[in-house]
Design a protein around this motif. Structure first.
Motif, PDB file in Angstrom:
ATOM      1  N   ARG A 135     -47.308   9.563 -10.224  1.00  0.00           N
ATOM      2  CA  ARG A 135     -47.458  10.362  -9.005  1.00  0.00           C
ATOM      3  C   ARG A 135     -47.175  12.205  -8.780  1.00  0.00           C
ATOM      4  O   ARG A 135     -47.503  12.437 -10.754  1.00  0.00           O
ATOM      5  CB  ARG A 135     -45.482   9.919  -8.674  1.00  0.00           C
ATOM      6  N   ILE A 136     -46.916  12.582  -7.946  1.00  0.00           N
ATOM      7  CA  ILE A 136     -47.247  13.831  -8.476  1.00  0.00           C
ATOM      8  C   ILE A 136     -45.898  14.981  -8.204  1.00  0.00           C
ATOM      9  O   ILE A 136     -45.257  14.417  -6.755  1.00  0.00           O
ATOM     10  CB  ILE A 136     -48.285  14.653  -7.412  1.00  0.00           C
ATOM     11  N   VAL A 137     -45.093  15.174  -8.602  1.00  0.00           N
ATOM     12  CA  VAL A 137     -43.648  15.933  -8.722  1.00  0.00           C
ATOM     13  C   VAL A 137     -43.733  17.644  -8.812  1.00  0.00           C
ATOM     14  O   VAL A 137     -44.141  18.480  -9.589  1.00  0.00           O
ATOM     15  CB  VAL A 137     -43.054  15.932  -9.831  1.00  0.00           C
ATOM     16  N   PHE A 138     -43.228  18.066  -7.198  1.00  0.00           N
ATOM     17  CA  PHE A 138     -43.716  19.983  -7.265  1.00  0.00           C
ATOM     18  C   PHE A 138     -42.501  20.326  -7.328  1.00  0.00           C
ATOM     19  O   PHE A 138     -41.317  19.891  -8.028  1.00  0.00           O
ATOM     20  CB  PHE A 138     -44.058  20.206  -5.803  1.00  0.00           C
ATOM     21  N   PRO A 139     -42.583  21.460  -8.107  1.00  0.00           N
ATOM     22  CA  PRO A 139     -41.377  22.292  -8.352  1.00  0.00           C
ATOM     23  C   PRO A 139     -40.419  23.104  -7.020  1.00  0.00           C
ATOM     24  O   PRO A 139     -39.205  22.430  -6.940  1.00  0.00           O
ATOM     25  CB  PRO A 139     -42.104  23.384  -8.575  1.00  0.00           C
ATOM     26  N   THR A 140     -40.112  22.597  -6.499  1.00  0.00           N
ATOM     27  CA  THR A 140     -40.196  21.797  -5.266  1.00  0.00           C
ATOM     28  C   THR A 140     -38.901  21.201  -4.928  1.00  0.00           C
ATOM     29  O   THR A 140     -38.026  20.800  -4.064  1.00  0.00           O
ATOM     30  CB  THR A 140     -40.173  21.806  -3.701  1.00  0.00           C
ATOM     31  N   GLY A 141     -39.399  19.789  -5.822  1.00  0.00           N
ATOM     32  CA  GLY A 141     -39.001  18.569  -5.663  1.00  0.00           C
ATOM     33  C   GLY A 141     -39.591  17.569  -5.193  1.00  0.00           C
ATOM     34  O   GLY A 141     -39.366  16.581  -4.975  1.00  0.00           O
ATOM     35  N   LYS A 189     -55.477  22.972 -18.425  1.00  0.00           N
ATOM     36  CA  LYS A 189     -55.141  22.488 -18.927  1.00  0.00           C
ATOM     37  C   LYS A 189     -54.229  20.944 -18.211  1.00  0.00           C
ATOM     38  O   LYS A 189     -53.515  20.892 -18.175  1.00  0.00           O
ATOM     39  CB  LYS A 189     -53.557  23.700 -19.247  1.00  0.00           C
ATOM     40  N   GLY A 190     -54.583  20.285 -17.770  1.00  0.00           N
ATOM     41  CA  GLY A 190     -54.983  18.579 -17.004  1.00  0.00           C
ATOM     42  C   GLY A 190     -54.319  19.681 -15.814  1.00  0.00           C
ATOM     43  O   GLY A 190     -54.680  20.201 -14.378  1.00  0.00           O
ATOM     44  N   PHE A 191     -53.262  18.277 -14.927  1.00  0.00           N
ATOM     45  CA  PHE A 191     -52.765  18.583 -14.444  1.00  0.00           C
ATOM     46  C   PHE A 191     -50.962  18.165 -14.998  1.00  0.00           C
ATOM     47  O   PHE A 191     -50.592  17.302 -15.032  1.00  0.00           O
ATOM     48  CB  PHE A 191     -52.893  17.613 -12.904  1.00  0.00           C
ATOM     49  N   PRO A 192     -50.479  19.574 -14.410  1.00  0.00           N
ATOM     50  CA  PRO A 192     -49.055  19.595 -15.292  1.00  0.00           C
ATOM     51  C   PRO A 192     -47.604  18.228 -14.375  1.00  0.00           C
ATOM     52  O   PRO A 192     -47.028  18.348 -14.894  1.00  0.00           O
ATOM     53  CB  PRO A 192     -49.289  20.956 -15.617  1.00  0.00           C
ATOM     54  N   LEU A 193     -48.436  18.510 -13.204  1.00  0.00           N
ATOM     55  CA  LEU A 193     -46.981  17.690 -11.960  1.00  0.00           C
ATOM     56  C   LEU A 193     -47.178  16.458 -11.636  1.00  0.00           C
ATOM     57  O   LEU A 193     -46.684  15.625 -11.353  1.00  0.00           O
ATOM     58  CB  LEU A 193     -47.594  18.567 -10.416  1.00  0.00           C
TER      59      LEU A 193
END
Length: 317
Positions: A135-141, A189-193
């Protein structure tokens, strides 16, 4: 470090963009860039579909022999098949499918296209981590879930699944699949999310180790590199291709650079500076590159830049 491979050169390379984020039927073409043909009456034929996904048809020719493979399959179940029908693509000589990584916008059309082709035993090459549920979790949630391909569906269609972490040679040693890309730059640095679901719950999964590119050696020109998303970092990928093949010249790059959004836009200047140093003669950014990076690439590499569009065939000779 991966051992060097011997990649046989080819006379011509054709890359057809079957699925991408945009389509523009009025884009001009030239001898190298062949756009989809226009219809006299647009209302009398099906139209090409663009979506947030990616799929390429790669055809190499050498000594009068041609062979093709499919690199990814887009997001929608039917988008790839639809666009193939509109373009009249009937790859009778399709010999393999390569999955760039396990995100849904690259494998969503797999089952449909395999069933349509009706080729029992068709090889599907992927990295083992492509089976991870993410899953991708954005800073907004906000969350976007990325289920992997269905192994049961692929088995039912008779696909021969080949899991490989390292490099592989296909189509009589004329096509190199990089396998897991070495990460050597200090800014990619990859995909931090990203997170992956494990037996212990959701855990960080930032490196997307299954991200793999395709490399060909165009005779007297250099390397042609295809990369759907470049989660490994486009500079890491190009340097990895150079190390694997021992060939320094990168003639063309086609694919996504994943430089969209607030997380990745800060590395656009460094990425472009490194690309300018590598100096590809052709660059066709698509899919997840992002509008800001695309504009900067067009400004920084105007002679090399080609605007992507569904239905475009790039003829490298």
């Amino acid at each position: 470090m991966s051992e060097q491979v011997t990649l046989s050169p080819v006379d011509t390379i054709d890359v057809t963009i079957l699925v991408d984020n945009s389509v523009d039927v009025l884009l001009p073409g030239n001898e190298m860039v062949q756009r989809a043909p226009l219809a006299v009456n647009w209302t009398e034929r099906e139209q090409l579909i663009a979506e947030h996904g990616y799929a390429l048809l790669l055809t190499v020719a050498s000594n009068g022999r041609r062979a093709s493979l499919l690199y990814d399959a887009g997001l929608g179940r039917n988008t790839l098949l639809h666009n193939m029908d509109v373009l009249g693509v009937r790859p009778a000589d399709l010999r393999a499918i390569v999955l760039s990584h396990g995100h849904a916008d690259h494998h969503g059309g797999l089952e449909g296209v395999v069933r349509h082709l009706g080729k029992r035993g068709l090889p599907l090459l992927l990295h083992p981590d492509a089976w991870r549920y993410r899953r991708i979790v954005f800073p907004t949630g906000t969350e976007i879930h990325m289920p992997p391909p269905s192994q049961a569906d692929l088995d039912r269609e008779g696909v021969t699944i080949i899991e490989e972490r390292g490099p592989s040679l296909l189509l009589d040693d004329t096509v190199l699949v990089t396998g897991q890309v070495e990460r050597i730059t200090d800014f990619e640095k990859g995909f931090p999310l990203q997170q992956a679901r494990t037996e212990h719950g959701w855990e960080p999964d930032i490196w997307v180790w299954d991200d793999q590119a395709i490399v060909c050696h165009l005779k007297n020109r250099g390397l042609v590199v295809l990369s759907s998303c470049s989660h490994a970092g486009v500079i890491n990928i190009l340097q990895h291709a150079r190390r694997l093949t021992g060939i320094e010249t990168v003639y063309a790059f086609v694919g996504g650079l994943h430089l969209s959004g607030a997380v990745f836009e800060p590395i656009i200047p460094r990425t472009i500076a490194e690309l300018q140093a590598i100096g590809p003669s052709v660059i066709v950014p698509g899919h997840c590159t992002g509008w800001r990076a695309t504009h900067e690439l067009a400004r920084a590499l105007p002679a090399a830049y080609v605007q992507t569009s569904v239905g475009t065939t790039l003829h490298f000779a």
